[in-house]
Design a protein around this motif. Structure first.
Motif, PDB file in Angstrom:
ATOM      1  N   ARG A 132       0.769  -0.908   0.031  1.00 38.53           N
ATOM      2  CA  ARG A 132       0.506  -0.114   0.226  1.00 38.53           C
ATOM      3  C   ARG A 132       0.817   1.574   0.117  1.00 38.53           C
ATOM      4  NH1 ARG A 132      -3.890   0.007   4.725  1.00 38.53           N
ATOM      5  NH2 ARG A 132      -2.570  -0.969   5.908  1.00 38.53           N
ATOM      6  N   THR A 133       0.634   1.784  -0.758  1.00 44.05           N
ATOM      7  CA  THR A 133       1.285   3.975  -0.707  1.00 44.05           C
ATOM      8  C   THR A 133       1.117   4.750   0.290  1.00 44.05           C
ATOM      9  OG1 THR A 133       1.058   4.117  -2.910  1.00 44.05           O
ATOM     10  CG2 THR A 133       1.343   5.632  -1.514  1.00 44.05           C
ATOM     11  N   ASP A 134       1.847   4.917   1.229  1.00 45.48           N
ATOM     12  CA  ASP A 134       1.836   4.513   2.450  1.00 45.48           C
ATOM     13  C   ASP A 134       1.892   5.918   2.937  1.00 45.48           C
ATOM     14  OD1 ASP A 134       1.886   4.733   5.799  1.00 45.48           O
ATOM     15  OD2 ASP A 134       3.133   3.015   6.003  1.00 45.48           O
ATOM     16  N   TYR A 135       0.825   6.738   3.195  1.00 43.51           N
ATOM     17  CA  TYR A 135       1.173   8.349   3.931  1.00 43.51           C
ATOM     18  C   TYR A 135       1.595   8.630   5.527  1.00 43.51           C
ATOM     19  CZ  TYR A 135      -0.997  10.101  -0.715  1.00 43.51           C
ATOM     20  OH  TYR A 135      -0.508  10.533  -1.262  1.00 43.51           O
ATOM     21  N   GLN A 136       2.908   8.674   5.750  1.00 42.35           N
ATOM     22  CA  GLN A 136       3.289   8.744   7.471  1.00 42.35           C
ATOM     23  C   GLN A 136       3.092  10.116   7.090  1.00 42.35           C
ATOM     24  OE1 GLN A 136       5.763   6.104   9.065  1.00 42.35           O
ATOM     25  NE2 GLN A 136       5.673   4.333   7.207  1.00 42.35           N
ATOM     26  N   ARG A 137       3.216  10.324   8.775  1.00 40.46           N
ATOM     27  CA  ARG A 137       2.668  12.110   8.803  1.00 40.46           C
ATOM     28  C   ARG A 137       5.127  11.896   9.485  1.00 40.46           C
ATOM     29  NH1 ARG A 137       0.296   8.590   8.788  1.00 40.46           N
ATOM     30  NH2 ARG A 137      -0.243   8.417  11.181  1.00 40.46           N
ATOM     31  N   GLY A 138       5.287  13.203   9.017  1.00 36.55           N
ATOM     32  CA  GLY A 138       6.575  13.424   8.970  1.00 36.55           C
ATOM     33  C   GLY A 138       6.800  15.443   9.494  1.00 36.55           C
ATOM     34  N   ILE A 139       8.149  15.459   9.759  1.00 36.80           N
ATOM     35  CA  ILE A 139       8.632  16.516  10.034  1.00 36.80           C
ATOM     36  C   ILE A 139       9.464  17.360   9.121  1.00 36.80           C
ATOM     37  CG2 ILE A 139       9.025  18.422  11.510  1.00 36.80           C
ATOM     38  CD1 ILE A 139       7.404  16.907  14.049  1.00 36.80           C
ATOM     39  N   TYR A 140       9.838  18.125   7.883  1.00 37.97           N
ATOM     40  CA  TYR A 140      10.501  18.332   6.911  1.00 37.97           C
ATOM     41  C   TYR A 140      10.998  19.167   7.612  1.00 37.97           C
ATOM     42  CZ  TYR A 140       9.036  22.331   5.131  1.00 37.97           C
ATOM     43  OH  TYR A 140       8.178  23.867   5.157  1.00 37.97           O
ATOM     44  N   THR A 141      12.362  19.219   7.717  1.00 35.23           N
ATOM     45  CA  THR A 141      14.209  20.805   7.648  1.00 35.23           C
ATOM     46  C   THR A 141      14.581  20.949   6.264  1.00 35.23           C
ATOM     47  OG1 THR A 141      15.019  19.087   9.118  1.00 35.23           O
ATOM     48  CG2 THR A 141      13.939  20.623  10.356  1.00 35.23           C
ATOM     49  N   ILE A 142      14.723  21.885   6.493  1.00 34.18           N
ATOM     50  CA  ILE A 142      16.188  22.364   5.091  1.00 34.18           C
ATOM     51  C   ILE A 142      17.133  22.039   5.784  1.00 34.18           C
ATOM     52  CG2 ILE A 142      16.516  23.223   3.130  1.00 34.18           C
ATOM     53  CD1 ILE A 142      12.867  23.810   2.637  1.00 34.18           C
ATOM     54  N   GLU A 143      18.352  21.763   5.967  1.00 28.94           N
ATOM     55  CA  GLU A 143      19.534  22.037   6.173  1.00 28.94           C
ATOM     56  C   GLU A 143      20.792  22.401   5.391  1.00 28.94           C
ATOM     57  OE1 GLU A 143      20.852  19.254   9.014  1.00 28.94           O
ATOM     58  OE2 GLU A 143      18.486  19.217  10.123  1.00 28.94           O
ATOM     59  N   ASP A 144      21.075  23.619   5.096  1.00 25.97           N
ATOM     60  CA  ASP A 144      21.888  23.427   3.667  1.00 25.97           C
ATOM     61  C   ASP A 144      21.625  23.097   2.379  1.00 25.97           C
ATOM     62  OD1 ASP A 144      24.687  24.575   5.443  1.00 25.97           O
ATOM     63  OD2 ASP A 144      24.567  22.624   5.784  1.00 25.97           O
ATOM     64  N   GLY A 145      19.708  23.566   2.001  1.00 22.17           N
ATOM     65  CA  GLY A 145      19.692  23.676   0.888  1.00 22.17           C
ATOM     66  C   GLY A 145      19.056  22.248   0.762  1.00 22.17           C
ATOM     67  N   GLN A 146      19.335  21.386   1.612  1.00 18.96           N
ATOM     68  CA  GLN A 146      19.364  19.930   1.778  1.00 18.96           C
ATOM     69  C   GLN A 146      16.924  19.331   2.325  1.00 18.96           C
ATOM     70  OE1 GLN A 146      19.775  17.057  -0.150  1.00 18.96           O
ATOM     71  NE2 GLN A 146      18.112  16.200   0.939  1.00 18.96           N
ATOM     72  N   PHE A 147      16.838  19.049   2.400  1.00 16.92           N
ATOM     73  CA  PHE A 147      15.505  18.432   2.888  1.00 16.92           C
ATOM     74  C   PHE A 147      15.439  17.244   3.564  1.00 16.92           C
ATOM     75  CE2 PHE A 147      13.297  21.507   0.003  1.00 16.92           C
ATOM     76  CZ  PHE A 147      12.017  21.881   0.649  1.00 16.92           C
ATOM     77  N   TYR A 148      15.215  17.765   4.697  1.00 12.52           N
ATOM     78  CA  TYR A 148      15.534  16.058   5.660  1.00 12.52           C
ATOM     79  C   TYR A 148      14.535  16.014   6.471  1.00 12.52           C
ATOM     80  CZ  TYR A 148      20.487  16.468   5.574  1.00 12.52           C
ATOM     81  OH  TYR A 148      22.027  16.475   5.182  1.00 12.52           O
ATOM     82  N   VAL A 149      13.938  14.630   6.790  1.00 11.41           N
ATOM     83  CA  VAL A 149      12.664  14.019   7.451  1.00 11.41           C
ATOM     84  C   VAL A 149      12.577  13.458   9.041  1.00 11.41           C
ATOM     85  CG1 VAL A 149      12.001  12.759   5.615  1.00 11.41           C
ATOM     86  CG2 VAL A 149       9.918  14.197   6.976  1.00 11.41           C
ATOM     87  N   GLU A 150      11.589  13.369   9.683  1.00 12.85           N
ATOM     88  CA  GLU A 150      11.734  12.828  10.569  1.00 12.85           C
ATOM     89  C   GLU A 150      10.819  12.401  10.819  1.00 12.85           C
ATOM     90  OE1 GLU A 150      13.121  14.543  14.663  1.00 12.85           O
ATOM     91  OE2 GLU A 150      13.135  16.385  13.725  1.00 12.85           O
ATOM     92  N   THR A 151       9.813  11.164  11.272  1.00 13.83           N
ATOM     93  CA  THR A 151       8.310  10.597  11.998  1.00 13.83           C
ATOM     94  C   THR A 151       7.838  11.431  13.312  1.00 13.83           C
ATOM     95  OG1 THR A 151       7.245   8.820  12.628  1.00 13.83           O
ATOM     96  CG2 THR A 151       9.274   9.370  13.382  1.00 13.83           C
ATOM     97  N   THR A 152       6.597  12.084  13.434  1.00 11.12           N
ATOM     98  CA  THR A 152       6.248  12.734  14.373  1.00 11.12           C
ATOM     99  C   THR A 152       5.661  11.647  15.146  1.00 11.12           C
ATOM    100  OG1 THR A 152       4.148  11.937  12.659  1.00 11.12           O
ATOM    101  CG2 THR A 152       5.223  14.116  12.800  1.00 11.12           C
ATOM    102  N   GLY A 153       6.013  10.271  14.598  1.00  7.79           N
ATOM    103  CA  GLY A 153       6.005   9.132  15.880  1.00  7.79           C
ATOM    104  C   GLY A 153       5.227   8.265  15.554  1.00  7.79           C
TER     105      GLY A 153
END
Length: 411
Positions: free
Chosen positions: A348-369
């Motif tokens: 299944r296509t999974d829509y997980q909830r995350g928090i993105y940040t931008i560091e030196d022009g690069q997108f990063y993401v982590e889970t909300t738990g």
């Protein structure tokens, strides 16, 4: 065998194509005062009745000059003033300049405006410290923004707070728009309790309607809240009949899975053509779509996150097409590097909830738990979806995933 009983899950893309293929935009239009039209969709191309600006005007506070005069001398006596709404009138003597303010009409014969920062006031007049002036310098020509007859906004555009001032600059006080789609919605289930009442054993508060209503309104529709409907076949059928008599689309939350008390499927077989699906989406597999006698139907799952995400991902494009919003597009996907692992099984296509940040022009993401379909705090904390492909498995920290930033409807 119904779609709901099929062993294979329908991909999201196929479901959307099936849903949208039968939707025809609303054609009914109304004329509204401009100040009341925000959020409505234009029923026709908006043509400009005038040029904007309607005359050549100054882009700076400074001095209107004729370049030929400045070539003779760097100092020109002041012959008059041109203010916004109070243009210079009368004869403009040769070898002089005119004080001019931003937005003021350009005097006849002027071919440049020199900003006041490049001048000095002397006993002999205004001295220009920069004599290298180009023709039409700091002059905004008539129709520089919009020309008479231009399509200022195309049919199908949904009016925003950025559009209204532009339309007002054209002198347009009333505008023709499509009526908003009407969406009736209700929650089903004996376990649901209204806010403000104590919970009894086995009961929970109905939270879904508090997410459904604002989303429907932010999608540009009129929301009709029919409340909580118990698991009673007669009451449910009466509610469906009322809903389809008042609305273009009926949205329910709960009652579309395979539980013994899920009467919705049987009722809808009586009053419409319904295809129940098990979609390849997580959360939100038990999603239903079809057509009643007088309205479209979308059945959302009962779990709060599932209901919210399927409304956002699946119902939003349907309502956009129904409402004639031709410029609507889903948010783009952006590659991001994971800061932690994401649990995922293929299928299944999974829509997980995350928090993105931008560091030196690069997108990063982590889970909300906690990513449970019943844990809505994961939505409250998030600022993006981490969309994991249907056939993808577990994601480890440091891998690249696709994130979809929230649209304005989620704020």
């Amino acid at each position: 065998m119904s779609c709901c009983d099929a062993p294979n899950l329908m991909p999201i893309e196929d479901a959307l194509q099936h849903m949208l293929s039968g939707i025809k935009p609303i054609q009914q239009s109304v004329e509204l005062k401009l100040q009341d039209a925000i959020g409505f969709v234009l029923a026709e191309d908006l043509l400009s009745p005038i040029n904007v600006p309607p005359f050549d005007n100054s882009a700076m506070d400074g001095y209107a000059i004729r370049i030929a005069d400045l070539e003779k001398s760097d100092t020109l006596p002041l012959a008059g003033k041109s203010f916004a709404g109070q243009p210079f009138e009368g004869n403009w003597p040769a070898d002089t300049c005119i004080r001019i303010m931003t937005g003021a009409k350009i005097p006849a014969g002027c071919d440049a405006v020199i900003m006041q920062e490049q001048t000095e006031t002397t006993d002999s007049g205004i001295r220009f410290t920069n004599q290298k002036v180009k023709h039409n310098n700091n002059i905004r020509p008539v129709g520089d923004d919009i020309q008479k007859g231009d399509v200022a906004l195309a049919k199908g555009a949904r009016l925003t707070s950025r559009d209204l001032p532009m339309i007002a600059s054209l002198g347009i006080s009333h505008i023709k728009v499509l009526r908003k789609p009407k969406v009736a919605f209700f929650s089903t289930g004996d376990e649901l309790k209204p806010l403000g009442q104590p919970l009894e054993e086995g009961q929970i508060y109905d939270s879904n309607r508090y997410g459904i209503k604002p989303l429907i309104e932010k999608f540009g529709c009129e929301a009709i809240d029919l409340g909580i409907i118990p698991d009673n076949p007669e009451t449910l059928k009466a509610t469906f009949e009322r809903a389809q008599s008042e609305a273009d689309v009926v949205v329910t939350s709960g009652g579309v899975s395979v539980g013994e008390a899920d009467y919705t499927k049987d009722i809808l077989d009586e009053i419409g053509q319904i295809g129940f699906w098990k979609l390849a989406i997580k959360p939100g597999k038990p999603f239903a779509f079809g057509q009643l006698d007088n309205a479209w139907f979308c059945g959302l799952p009962g779990n709060p996150v599932s209901a919210f995400i399927t409304l956002y991902v699946l119902v939003q494009p349907l309502l956009a097409k129904l409402g004639g919003h031709t410029e609507w597009k889903p948010q783009p996907f952006i590659p991001a590097i994971t800061k932690n692992g994401f649990k995922k099984s293929p299928g299944r296509t999974d829509y997980q909830r995350g928090i993105y940040t931008i560091e030196d022009g690069q997108f990063y993401v982590e889970t909300t738990g906690n990513q449970s379909s019943g844990a809505f705090r994961s939505m409250s904390l998030a600022n993006c979806f981490v969309v994991l492909e249907q056939n993808r498995g577990r994601v480890e920290a440091g891998e690249t995933v696709q994130v979809q930033m929230f649209s304005s409807s989620l704020y």
